[in-house]
Scaffold this motif. Structure first.
Motif, PDB file in Angstrom:
ATOM      1  N   THR A 145       0.806  -1.227   0.000  1.00  0.00           N
ATOM      2  CA  THR A 145       0.000   0.000   0.000  1.00  0.00           C
ATOM      3  C   THR A 145       0.840   1.280   0.000  1.00  0.00           C
ATOM      4  OG1 THR A 145      -0.218  -0.340   2.354  1.00  0.00           O
ATOM      5  CG2 THR A 145      -2.097  -0.914   1.009  1.00  0.00           C
ATOM      6  N   MET A 146       2.057   1.198   0.489  1.00  0.00           N
ATOM      7  CA  MET A 146       2.914   2.389   0.439  1.00  0.00           C
ATOM      8  C   MET A 146       3.086   2.781  -1.028  1.00  0.00           C
ATOM      9  SD  MET A 146       4.294   4.229   2.584  1.00  0.00           S
ATOM     10  CE  MET A 146       5.645   4.923   3.450  1.00  0.00           C
ATOM     11  N   PRO A 147       2.780   4.060  -1.394  1.00  0.00           N
ATOM     12  CA  PRO A 147       2.916   4.439  -2.803  1.00  0.00           C
ATOM     13  C   PRO A 147       4.339   4.169  -3.300  1.00  0.00           C
ATOM     14  CG  PRO A 147       1.807   6.139  -1.567  1.00  0.00           C
ATOM     15  CD  PRO A 147       2.276   5.133  -0.575  1.00  0.00           C
ATOM     16  N   ALA A 148       4.435   3.591  -4.488  1.00  0.00           N
ATOM     17  CA  ALA A 148       5.719   3.149  -5.027  1.00  0.00           C
ATOM     18  C   ALA A 148       6.736   4.281  -5.090  1.00  0.00           C
ATOM     19  CB  ALA A 148       5.523   2.549  -6.399  1.00  0.00           C
ATOM     20  N   PHE A 149       6.214   5.497  -5.380  1.00  0.00           N
ATOM     21  CA  PHE A 149       7.144   6.629  -5.512  1.00  0.00           C
ATOM     22  C   PHE A 149       7.952   6.836  -4.235  1.00  0.00           C
ATOM     23  CE2 PHE A 149       3.593   7.433  -8.339  1.00  0.00           C
ATOM     24  CZ  PHE A 149       4.271   7.565  -9.548  1.00  0.00           C
ATOM     25  N   VAL A 150       7.350   6.539  -3.120  1.00  0.00           N
ATOM     26  CA  VAL A 150       8.002   6.794  -1.838  1.00  0.00           C
ATOM     27  C   VAL A 150       9.262   5.954  -1.689  1.00  0.00           C
ATOM     28  CG1 VAL A 150       7.723   6.693   0.662  1.00  0.00           C
ATOM     29  CG2 VAL A 150       5.831   7.454  -0.777  1.00  0.00           C
ATOM     30  N   TYR A 151       9.180   4.690  -2.101  1.00  0.00           N
ATOM     31  CA  TYR A 151      10.408   3.926  -1.960  1.00  0.00           C
ATOM     32  C   TYR A 151      11.303   3.992  -3.186  1.00  0.00           C
ATOM     33  CZ  TYR A 151       7.148   0.151  -3.368  1.00  0.00           C
ATOM     34  OH  TYR A 151       6.187  -0.591  -3.955  1.00  0.00           O
ATOM     35  N   LEU A 152      10.817   4.675  -4.225  1.00  0.00           N
ATOM     36  CA  LEU A 152      11.705   4.932  -5.360  1.00  0.00           C
ATOM     37  C   LEU A 152      12.815   5.904  -4.958  1.00  0.00           C
ATOM     38  CD1 LEU A 152       9.473   5.207  -8.551  1.00  0.00           C
ATOM     39  CD2 LEU A 152      11.193   3.492  -8.012  1.00  0.00           C
ATOM     40  N   ILE A 153      12.483   6.862  -4.086  1.00  0.00           N
ATOM     41  CA  ILE A 153      13.473   7.880  -3.702  1.00  0.00           C
ATOM     42  C   ILE A 153      14.700   7.237  -3.044  1.00  0.00           C
ATOM     43  CG2 ILE A 153      13.858  10.066  -2.487  1.00  0.00           C
ATOM     44  CD1 ILE A 153      10.690  10.293  -2.449  1.00  0.00           C
ATOM     45  N   PRO A 154      14.486   6.463  -1.946  1.00  0.00           N
ATOM     46  CA  PRO A 154      15.679   5.817  -1.390  1.00  0.00           C
ATOM     47  C   PRO A 154      16.315   4.804  -2.340  1.00  0.00           C
ATOM     48  CG  PRO A 154      13.693   5.139  -0.206  1.00  0.00           C
ATOM     49  CD  PRO A 154      13.313   6.261  -1.099  1.00  0.00           C
ATOM     50  N   ALA A 155      15.506   4.193  -3.226  1.00  0.00           N
ATOM     51  CA  ALA A 155      16.085   3.242  -4.177  1.00  0.00           C
ATOM     52  C   ALA A 155      17.105   3.927  -5.067  1.00  0.00           C
ATOM     53  CB  ALA A 155      14.985   2.588  -5.005  1.00  0.00           C
ATOM     54  N   ILE A 156      16.750   5.131  -5.534  1.00  0.00           N
ATOM     55  CA  ILE A 156      17.726   5.882  -6.344  1.00  0.00           C
ATOM     56  C   ILE A 156      18.935   6.252  -5.492  1.00  0.00           C
ATOM     57  CG2 ILE A 156      18.101   7.979  -7.707  1.00  0.00           C
ATOM     58  CD1 ILE A 156      15.073   7.995  -8.206  1.00  0.00           C
ATOM     59  N   PHE A 157      18.645   6.614  -4.267  1.00  0.00           N
ATOM     60  CA  PHE A 157      19.684   7.002  -3.326  1.00  0.00           C
ATOM     61  C   PHE A 157      20.718   5.878  -3.186  1.00  0.00           C
ATOM     62  CE2 PHE A 157      20.825   8.209   1.161  1.00  0.00           C
ATOM     63  CZ  PHE A 157      21.379   9.429   0.825  1.00  0.00           C
ATOM     64  N   PHE A 158      20.233   4.658  -3.089  1.00  0.00           N
ATOM     65  CA  PHE A 158      21.144   3.518  -2.912  1.00  0.00           C
ATOM     66  C   PHE A 158      21.806   3.088  -4.221  1.00  0.00           C
ATOM     67  CE2 PHE A 158      18.453   2.313   0.901  1.00  0.00           C
ATOM     68  CZ  PHE A 158      19.436   2.650   1.822  1.00  0.00           C
ATOM     69  N   PHE A 159      21.034   3.092  -5.311  1.00  0.00           N
ATOM     70  CA  PHE A 159      21.534   2.436  -6.524  1.00  0.00           C
ATOM     71  C   PHE A 159      21.710   3.373  -7.709  1.00  0.00           C
ATOM     72  CE2 PHE A 159      18.870  -0.672  -4.179  1.00  0.00           C
ATOM     73  CZ  PHE A 159      19.885  -1.508  -3.781  1.00  0.00           C
ATOM     74  N   SER A 160      21.481   4.664  -7.534  1.00  0.00           N
ATOM     75  CA  SER A 160      21.458   5.644  -8.615  1.00  0.00           C
ATOM     76  C   SER A 160      20.481   5.214  -9.713  1.00  0.00           C
ATOM     77  CB  SER A 160      22.863   5.879  -9.173  1.00  0.00           C
ATOM     78  OG  SER A 160      23.240   4.847 -10.035  1.00  0.00           O
ATOM     79  N   VAL A 161      20.367   6.042 -10.729  1.00  0.00           N
ATOM     80  CA  VAL A 161      19.355   5.804 -11.757  1.00  0.00           C
ATOM     81  C   VAL A 161      19.743   4.613 -12.630  1.00  0.00           C
ATOM     82  CG1 VAL A 161      18.152   6.859 -13.700  1.00  0.00           C
ATOM     83  CG2 VAL A 161      18.812   8.256 -11.741  1.00  0.00           C
ATOM     84  N   GLY A 162      18.734   3.824 -13.080  1.00  0.00           N
ATOM     85  CA  GLY A 162      19.019   2.704 -13.974  1.00  0.00           C
ATOM     86  C   GLY A 162      18.026   1.583 -13.776  1.00  0.00           C
ATOM     87  N   ASN A 163      18.453   0.387 -14.200  1.00  0.00           N
ATOM     88  CA  ASN A 163      17.556  -0.763 -14.079  1.00  0.00           C
ATOM     89  C   ASN A 163      17.399  -1.229 -12.645  1.00  0.00           C
ATOM     90  OD1 ASN A 163      16.612  -1.263 -16.689  1.00  0.00           O
ATOM     91  ND2 ASN A 163      18.584  -2.129 -17.280  1.00  0.00           N
TER      92      ASN A 163
END
Lengths: 287, 413
Positions: A145-163
């Motif tokens: 239920t957590m909106p996907a965008f919310v965990y996209l931010i830290p995901a980029i933070f950890f892995f930078s942009v890409g696949n």
């Protein structure tokens, strides 16, 4: 309004420290996933379209017809899906999105594999232990239920942009059904069969592998089907953090206000979803 | 001690309590509180209440009771599918209740196998794979377990079905698979939990016959749970009757029928078709007064009849072989004729039976004549006699007064 409890700040601090202290882990994950996605992409794209078309058509025919492959009744059962698969793939190819479709499929396959590797053991665990179930259940709710965008931010933070952040976000979103349905499948195995196993001296492992998992398999397969469809539904969002594929075309279409592009790539996703769904569902419904 | 070797399973004060406050409940139970009081005070249910019995090698021991009597709970204590709260279960000489987990798995794998009411077959496996399941758990190589599985399927008459799946078989056949699975393990002890209760009456009766046949060949020690008294009487060598977790009585079918230990057992066995269970041995008069063929003349016969207060006596020859009957009226005639022997008045066309004959088998033998039934052994020696009246009383369950009334009415006609 004044903030009394700044949870966000704590999370941010936690994530910062995770990023700094475990950077080797994140880069290892990043390398692993990128390597897998790229190589799989290259492999699929190296195979001519016609061969892939034939292969997938054959798979579709096989999962429907099963061991009656060479009989008339097998043909009657399977011809519908096979023709649909061929027409669908031809459509994607004709619209000029074959490469993107392959990229999307790769992303879905990699995410699904990761989701299942994590999800099924957790599902087994929560079936075996009520405590585990109580703890895992709210985490799954959170993931879904957590909106996907919310965990996209830290995901980029950890892995930078890409696949990689795309795959991670997809895994988080699509993993819950595999846990839930594995759990459900195992819990629904009739007690008398398990008791029979115990009476003959089966230990916990034998009960799991010889009784519970085989009997739960149809439910687990339904879970896998759900994982695949949820993964596919995440491709547009994943494209926002740099994942390639049909999703990124949709995203371009939105940004450029290009109705044609948007519709075509959207149609491509729908066709892909239907093909994957019908094929995996047929596997699940077999005896 | 020699006798002890014959005992396969020994249960001592076995108690099983369901619920969270088991210790408390056990203490109350030991103080003599009733099941309902314990339930009220501790919210614990007493499943089995201090059951003690011994099961001999090679017998079919039936545990009988209605649902909720604790019989299924009790049988599960024997292989510890249920862990007893208190008491001991000995298999041969070793105490199963103290087994470690590994020992317990070994016991289940090699010493006891079980047959279930709901069959408990694996739907995704073929009949052969199901039959060989216990062997697979044991870790036997595939070839060996297929061979043993096939042999077991043959024993239960399922040859040719080995590649089918359970869902393709009828209930009776599925239970045969369940039985084959238990037999394939070749264990000494067979635990059968309401194994035939889910089957149609006709199939059930077939399966009972088949079990008895198999038992004749294999001589297993079988613990058989049922709620059906007729079934218990048919298959059981000995029967334990349970009520509310307590074993009320243990004995052979006949012992229980003829001498019920409690009111409950009495009420229970009232409905049973006694004709098929009560045997000649129970009904006969032992050591009847006899007339010796060569030695006793009519006078002696009349004297013996007067002593015994009867009007008919059996006649034996010198080797104690039963010959027939003499009646008082004939003896009186012979006495007048001054005959020396009873030979001319001896009725030899009379029925005789063995001790194990049931009432049902004996009833047709008393029609068309007034003679009592003679019970003889294999050599034709007389063991006792059964009067027609006692046989009719037994088969109709009229008491003596009702019988007298009936006879009176019949005479008036």
């Amino acid at each position: 309004m004044e903030k009394i409890l700044p949870i966000g700040e704590y999370i941010e601090k936690g994530i910062n420290s995770l990023e700094q202290n475990l950077s080797f882990l994140w880069s290892a994950i990043d390398d692993g996933i990128s390597w897998l996605v790229e190589n799989m992409n290259d492999l699929f794209l190296a195979i001519p379209f016609v061969i892939i078309l034939a292969l997938i058509a054959f798979i579709a025919y096989y999962v429907k017809a099963g061991n009656k492959m060479f009989t008339l009744s097998g043909l009657k059962k399977a011809y519908g899906l096979t023709i649909f698969v061929i027409l669908g793939l031809l459509l994607i190819y004709a619209m000029g999105y074959w490469e993107e479709a392959i990229q999307t499929t790769t992303l879905v396959i990699v995410s699904t594999i990761i989701a299942l590797i994590l999800g099924i053991p957790f599902g087994i665990w929560s079936a075996k232990s009520n405590t585990a179930d109580t703890v895992i259940r709210p985490i799954l709710d959170f993931m879904q239920t957590m909106p996907a965008f919310v965990y996209l931010i830290p995901a980029i933070f950890f892995f930078s942009v890409g696949n990689t952040p795309g795959v991670i976000a997809t895994v988080i979103f699509s993993l819950p059904p595999s846990v839930r349905l594995t759990n459900l499948g195992i819990r629904n195995v009739p007690g008398d069969v398990i008791e029979a196993g115990r009476a003959f001296g089966a230990n916990e492992n034998q009960i799991l592998y010889k009784i519970q998992l085989p009997l739960a398999m149809p439910t687990i397969l339904a879970g896998i089907n759900q994982v695949i469809l949820l993964a596919l539904s995440m491709v547009v969002i994943a494209s926002m953090v740099g994942a390639k594929g049909l999703g990124s075309i949709v995203y371009q279409g939105i940004q450029q206000n290009d109705i044609a592009k948007g519709f075509e790539s959207g149609l491509g996703i729908v066709v892909l979803a239907m093909i994957l769904d019908r094929i995996t569902q047929s596997i699940g419904s077999k005896k | 001690m020699a006798d002890d070797n014959n005992i396969r399973i020994k249960v001592e004060d076995l108690t099983l309590i369901f619920g969270k406050r088991k210790k408390e409940a056990l203490e109350l139970l030991n103080q003599g509180y009733s099941k309902t009081d314990i339930l009220k005070k501790t919210k614990c249910t007493v499943g089995v209440n201090k059951a003690s019995f011994e099961i001999k090698k090679g017998e079919i021991f039936v545990i009988m009771g209605l649902s909720g009597s604790g019989k299924s709970t009790l049988i599960r204590c024997l292989n510890r599918l249920n862990d007893p709260t208190d008491g001991r279960v000995y298999f041969k000489e070793h105490d199963i209740t103290r087994d470690s987990n590994k020992q317990l798995l070994d016991t289940r794998r090699t010493e006891m196998s079980m047959v279930f009411q709901k069959f408990g077959l694996l739907p995704h496996r073929t009949i052969l794979e199901n039959a060989a399941f216990g062997l697979e758990i044991r870790g036997e190589p595939k070839e060996q377990r297929d061979e043993k599985g096939m042999k077991a399927l043959k024993t239960v008459g399922l040859e040719g079905y080995e590649d089918q799946y359970p869902a393709e078989l009828s209930g009776g056949m599925q239970q045969r698979v369940g039985l084959a699975r238990a037999l394939a393990n070749d264990t000494d002890v067979l635990l059968m939990d309401e194994a035939f209760s889910a089957l149609d009456p006709l199939i059930k009766s077939d399966m009972q016959d088949e079990l008895l046949q198999i038992q004749n060949k294999l001589h297993k020690t079988i613990v058989f749970i049922t709620h059906d008294l007729d079934e218990a009487m048919k298959v059981g060598d000995r029967i334990a009757i349970m009520k509310d977790g307590v074993v009320e009585q243990i004995g052979t079918a006949e012992e229980i029928l003829t001498d019920p230990a409690t009111e409950y057992v009495e009420a229970f066995v009232e409905k049973v078709d006694r004709k098929t269970i009560i045997t000649a041995e129970t009904l006969m008069f032992d050591n009847p007064i006899i007339v010796r063929f060569k030695k006793d003349g009519p006078k002696a016969a009349i004297r013996k009849m007067r002593e015994a207060g009867v009007n008919v006596l059996p006649v034996e020859d010198n080797d104690e072989k039963f010959l027939g009957y003499v009646w008082l009226e004939d003896m009186l005639k012979l006495e007048k004729e001054k005959a020396k022997t009873v030979e001319s008045a001896l009725n030899t066309e009379v029925p005789s039976v063995y001790k194990h004959y049931t009432v049902e088998e004996m009833l047709p033998l008393i029609t068309g004549h007034h003679h009592p039934l003679a019970v003889v052994d294999d050599e034709g020696k007389l063991e006792g006699i059964i009067t027609q009246t006692s046989l009719i009383i037994e088969s109709t369950r009229f008491d003596d007064k009702e019988m007298d009334k009936l006879i009176g009415e019949a005479n008036e006609l």
